[in-house]
Write a protein that holds these residues in place. Structure first.
Motif, mmCIF file in Angstrom:
data_model
loop_
_atom_site.group_PDB
_atom_site.id
_atom_site.type_symbol
_atom_site.label_atom_id
_atom_site.label_comp_id
_atom_site.label_asym_id
_atom_site.label_seq_id
_atom_site.Cartn_x
_atom_site.Cartn_y
_atom_site.Cartn_z
ATOM 1 N N PRO A 171 0.839 -1.202 0.000
ATOM 2 C CA PRO A 171 0.000 0.000 0.000
ATOM 3 C C PRO A 171 0.870 1.247 0.000
ATOM 4 N N PRO A 172 0.300 2.407 -0.302
ATOM 5 C CA PRO A 172 1.093 3.642 -0.387
ATOM 6 C C PRO A 172 1.404 4.252 0.975
ATOM 7 N N VAL A 173 1.487 3.438 2.029
ATOM 8 C CA VAL A 173 1.873 3.901 3.364
ATOM 9 C C VAL A 173 2.855 2.890 3.936
ATOM 10 N N VAL A 409 -22.486 0.525 0.559
ATOM 11 C CA VAL A 409 -21.153 0.173 1.052
ATOM 12 C C VAL A 409 -20.235 1.383 0.955
ATOM 13 N N HIS A 410 -19.463 1.637 2.017
ATOM 14 C CA HIS A 410 -18.472 2.712 2.054
ATOM 15 C C HIS A 410 -17.116 2.127 2.434
ATOM 16 N N SER A 411 -16.070 2.534 1.743
ATOM 17 C CA SER A 411 -14.700 2.162 2.104
ATOM 18 C C SER A 411 -14.096 3.301 2.907
ATOM 19 N N ILE A 412 -13.728 3.013 4.159
ATOM 20 C CA ILE A 412 -13.149 4.077 4.995
ATOM 21 C C ILE A 412 -11.629 4.110 4.905
ATOM 22 N N SER A 413 -11.033 3.088 4.276
ATOM 23 C CA SER A 413 -9.571 3.022 4.179
ATOM 24 C C SER A 413 -9.143 2.984 2.728
ATOM 25 N N GLY A 414 -7.860 3.236 2.488
ATOM 26 C CA GLY A 414 -7.259 2.884 1.221
ATOM 27 C C GLY A 414 -6.984 1.391 1.208
ATOM 28 N N GLN A 415 -6.488 0.880 0.089
ATOM 29 C CA GLN A 415 -6.185 -0.541 0.012
ATOM 30 C C GLN A 415 -4.953 -0.877 0.834
ATOM 31 N N GLY A 416 -5.009 -2.030 1.484
ATOM 32 C CA GLY A 416 -3.893 -2.488 2.302
ATOM 33 C C GLY A 416 -4.159 -3.884 2.807
ATOM 34 N N PRO A 417 -3.250 -4.436 3.601
ATOM 35 C CA PRO A 417 -3.437 -5.804 4.111
ATOM 36 C C PRO A 417 -4.570 -5.919 5.106
ATOM 37 N N TRP A 418 -5.044 -4.787 5.623
ATOM 38 C CA TRP A 418 -6.152 -4.793 6.579
ATOM 39 C C TRP A 418 -7.476 -5.231 5.958
ATOM 40 N N SER A 439 -7.892 -1.679 13.829
ATOM 41 C CA SER A 439 -7.541 -3.003 13.319
ATOM 42 C C SER A 439 -6.139 -3.338 13.796
ATOM 43 N N THR A 440 -5.670 -4.503 13.428
ATOM 44 C CA THR A 440 -4.312 -4.929 13.754
ATOM 45 C C THR A 440 -3.275 -3.916 13.300
ATOM 46 N N TRP A 441 -3.580 -3.194 12.235
ATOM 47 C CA TRP A 441 -2.601 -2.331 11.577
ATOM 48 C C TRP A 441 -2.680 -0.883 12.038
ATOM 49 N N GLY A 442 -3.540 -0.552 12.994
ATOM 50 C CA GLY A 442 -3.645 0.821 13.460
ATOM 51 C C GLY A 442 -5.096 1.233 13.630
ATOM 52 N N TRP A 443 -5.339 2.544 13.504
ATOM 53 C CA TRP A 443 -6.714 3.018 13.686
ATOM 54 C C TRP A 443 -7.033 4.111 12.672
ATOM 55 N N TRP A 444 -8.325 4.178 12.349
ATOM 56 C CA TRP A 444 -8.831 5.135 11.371
ATOM 57 C C TRP A 444 -9.742 6.117 12.102
ATOM 58 N N GLU A 445 -9.430 7.378 11.983
ATOM 59 C CA GLU A 445 -10.107 8.447 12.725
ATOM 60 C C GLU A 445 -11.392 8.870 12.016
ATOM 61 N N GLN A 446 -12.503 8.761 12.734
ATOM 62 C CA GLN A 446 -13.785 9.152 12.143
ATOM 63 C C GLN A 446 -13.832 10.660 11.923
ATOM 64 N N GLU A 454 -14.598 10.699 2.624
ATOM 65 C CA GLU A 454 -14.958 9.284 2.510
ATOM 66 C C GLU A 454 -13.906 8.401 3.167
ATOM 67 N N THR A 455 -12.634 8.651 2.863
ATOM 68 C CA THR A 455 -11.547 7.863 3.445
ATOM 69 C C THR A 455 -11.112 8.504 4.753
ATOM 70 N N TRP A 456 -11.174 7.741 5.834
ATOM 71 C CA TRP A 456 -10.819 8.260 7.145
ATOM 72 C C TRP A 456 -9.300 8.328 7.287
ATOM 73 N N THR A 457 -8.835 9.217 8.141
ATOM 74 C CA THR A 457 -7.398 9.392 8.353
ATOM 75 C C THR A 457 -6.821 8.169 9.060
ATOM 76 N N TYR A 458 -5.775 7.620 8.471
ATOM 77 C CA TYR A 458 -5.142 6.398 8.983
ATOM 78 C C TYR A 458 -3.970 6.740 9.889
ATOM 79 N N HIS A 459 -3.920 6.077 11.059
ATOM 80 C CA HIS A 459 -2.820 6.215 12.008
ATOM 81 C C HIS A 459 -2.175 4.841 12.181
ATOM 82 N N PRO A 460 -1.019 4.600 11.562
ATOM 83 C CA PRO A 460 -0.388 3.273 11.667
ATOM 84 C C PRO A 460 -0.021 2.937 13.112
#
Length: 642
Positions: A171-173, A409-418, A439-446, A454-460
């Protein structure tokens, strides 16, 4: 409690000591080789738990255990210096002119399993690489018929994944968790675990995935001792040598906590998940587990939601219901059930007390998680289903105009192993009053209400670990563990591995959030809370079990996590169910500790657990549905520990 890694400093770097995934019968710790004998051209000695071998010729020699074992788990850390060659021989069966067996080579550039033959002096006569076999099965399929003029094939191929499965590795992170490197480090310490059972040998170097296994046909060696090998030039050292006769399965005497009363609703394997709702609107919660509704208040009568057929616990002869989420999805005032199935989500609509099975609608076509959760994430009184598919974390909710049609259906993340994982959770991480997704990989801020983001901010963040199995456990819990006003994260680290931990939230002067990991349960060599160690913590939930006003962590072992085989660590261990009571204690790291209470040791957990007060007596009841059946553990009211 915190885990202090044991470090061994060597020329090539550091090795973090990780113990075996089984409880050993024997762990070598001494300076005597009593119980072993030598064969071939090598000198062997022992000192302070380290066994060293030096070849006297390139052919080398063997250190052989005096007793024979057919099915064995072997573990060691080993270091091969100079030009040494090494490996482990299993089922070293005597022949008319020597012996034969299964040899796992542990050399740089040669990490493979072979059928090997030796002469009476231990010199190698021949070796043949084993045909590939392993994965989620106990018995390797027969060789495929040989083509005309050719050799026999490798046997049946493994099946593929269902809809929605995409494991995105780039993924791009920057990812906070990396897959272990199973390659051997020359001149440094390496770890190996080998399991041979039935006609499959599995080898796991450096706690990575299975890379050196194969079909151990009986003709290659059926019964005999194990042996360590050194050849070439240079010295090999083995330490932490441990082994177990894995043909012996230990199931302790059944126990139920005195704080609970057990009721078994069904003795058969129908479901990995469960939920509760007042299905018939009589004012009493009913239990839903796969194809059945068990009606309260006595839960002795049931009715099918769909045609129920029990599954074979030894192998998935059918697809058990994994997750059940009950809610009024159609808006008619009657609770319905959303279930995972066939790579998607199916909606079963409540028939409103009509004496029939429920109508089924395919509402989501792609779903790849072994865990999905239902939450009123936006606080509007409507349930959303959170899950992963096609590399994304998503939520779905019914279209109010057509609730049995395809859901929105809404995708809150970009593509990744999650998008394919074993864990997901929800809770307010940053204290803004909105639930975030973890998730195992971090958290997504609402985002704030009304936002078009649409895509929530990802915190690894690494809320899991990756060893031989994929990272992530069951439902992730978010609550203030130590009472400092900041929500922490409590989770299993691997649903098909081992480890429980809580992650203490920290804030710097600028308010930046970070987490400190505190281990609750680690491997079989670790001193764990209450002396408890178990694997496969595939399901968990949070509830105030002891009535002190602080949430507790409930978790269980998934027995035969995949199938009746050694693909997963300690798959045959007792299927335990524990409540880890959260005890705030300023004298321990992080200001809190988790005290285990065994609820039951013959049920375990599936993919989810349910913790709810079914009979409204003020005590938490726990429901679990597994390959051992479906159970209610009725909590007994306790005196508040406030």
């Amino acid at each position: 409690m915190t885990r202090t890694p044991i470090l061994t400093i060597a020329a090539a770097g550091l090795l973090f000591a990780v113990g075996p995934t089984f409880k050993p019968d024997v762990t070598f710790k001494g300076s005597s080789l009593t119980g072993w004998h030598t064969l071939g051209e090598a000198d062997w000695k022992a000192s302070n738990g380290v066994i060293s071998g030096t070849p006297k010729s390139a052919a080398g020699g063997w250190l052989m255990l005096d007793k024979s074992i057919q099915d064995v788990g072997f573990f060691a850390n080993f270091r091969c210096t100079g030009g040494c060659k090494t490996g482990v021989l299993l089922r070293a069966e005597k022949t008319n002119n020597g012996m034969k067996g299964i040899f796992v080579a542990l050399d740089q550039g040669d990490l493979n399993s072979y059928a090997i033959k030796l002469d009476a002096q231990g010199r190698e006569l021949s070796r043949e690489k084993l045909r590939a076999s392993g994965g989620q099965l106990r018995i390797a399929p027969p060789r495929a018929p040989a083509a005309a003029g050719g050799r026999a094939g490798r046997g049946a191929a493994a099946g593929g994944r269902g809809p929605g499965y995409q494991f995105i590795t780039n993924p791009p992170v920057k990812l906070p968790i990396s897959a272990p490197d199973g390659s051997l480090r020359p001149g440094d310490w390496n770890q190996i675990e080998i399991l041979i059972d039935a006609n499959i040998v599995r080898a796991f170097p450096n706690d990575s995935s299975e890379v050196a296994g194969g079909a151990a046909e009986e003709e290659f060696g059926r019964f005999g001792p194990l042996a360590l090998y050194v050849g070439g030039s240079g010295q090999v050292d083995f330490k932490d040598v441990a082994y177990r006769d894995i043909n012996v399965k230990v199931m302790p005497k059944e126990q139920v906590s005195s704080n609970f009363r057990m009721q078994r609703l069904n003795e058969f394997f129908y479901s990995w998940g469960t939920d509760a709702a007042d299905v018939n609107r009589d004012g009493v919660l009913d239990v839903i587990a796969g194809p059945y509704v068990y009606f309260g208040p006595d839960y002795t009568s049931s009715r099918e939601i769909y045609l129920g057929q029990s599954c074979n616990p030894s192998g998935f002869t059918c697809s058990p219901s994994r997750i059940d989420v009950a809610s009024d999805f159609t808006g008619d005032g009657w609770p319905d059930v959303a279930m995972t199935g066939d790579g998607g989500i199916n909606l079963y609509v409540n028939p409103k007390n009509e004496q029939r099975r429920w109508n089924k609608y395919r509402v989501v076509d792609a779903q790849a998680l072994e865990i999905m959760e239902g939450h009123d994430i936006f606080g509007d009184g409507k349930m959303e289903i959170f899950y992963g598919a096609e590399g994304y974390i998503r939520y779905a909710r019914p279209d109010p105009a057509n609730p049995t049609g395809k859901w929105i259906v809404h995708s809150i993340s970009g593509q990744g192993p999650w998008g394919y994982l074993h864990s997901i959770g929800a809770g307010d991480i940053n204290g803004d009053g909105r639930k975030d997704i973890v998730s195992t990989w971090g958290w997504w801020e609402q985002p704030p209400a009304g936002s078009k983001q649409e895509t929530w901010t990802y915190h690894p963040e690494a809320f899991g670990r990756w060893t031989r199995s994929y990272p992530g456990g069951g439902d992730i819990s978010v609550y203030d563990v130590n009472g400092d006003g900041l929500n922490d994260v409590v989770t299993a680290l691997q649903g098909h591995g081992i480890g429980l931990a809580w992650f203490e939230q920290k804030r710097d002067a600028g308010g930046k959030i970070s987490f400190v990991q505190h281990m609750i349960l680690d491997d079989f060599l670790t001193k764990n809370a209450g002396g408890v160690t178990f694997t496969e913590p595939h399901a968990s939930i949070t509830a105030d079990v002891d009535g002190d006003g602080v949430p507790d962590f409930i978790v269980g072992k998934r027995h035969f996590a995949h199938q009746d085989d050694y693909y997963d660590p300690d798959a045959y261990g007792a299927p335990v169910l524990y409540a880890y009571r959260t005890v705030r204690n300023p004298k321990v790291p992080g200001g809190a500790e988790f005290v285990p209470e065994l609820i039951h040791n013959r049920s375990g957990a599936g993919s989810t657990l349910l913790a709810v007060d079914l009979n409204k007596d003020g005590a938490v009841d726990i429901v679990t549905s597994t390959d051992r059946g479906t159970f209610i553990f009725w909590g007994k009211p306790r005196k508040s520990a406030k």
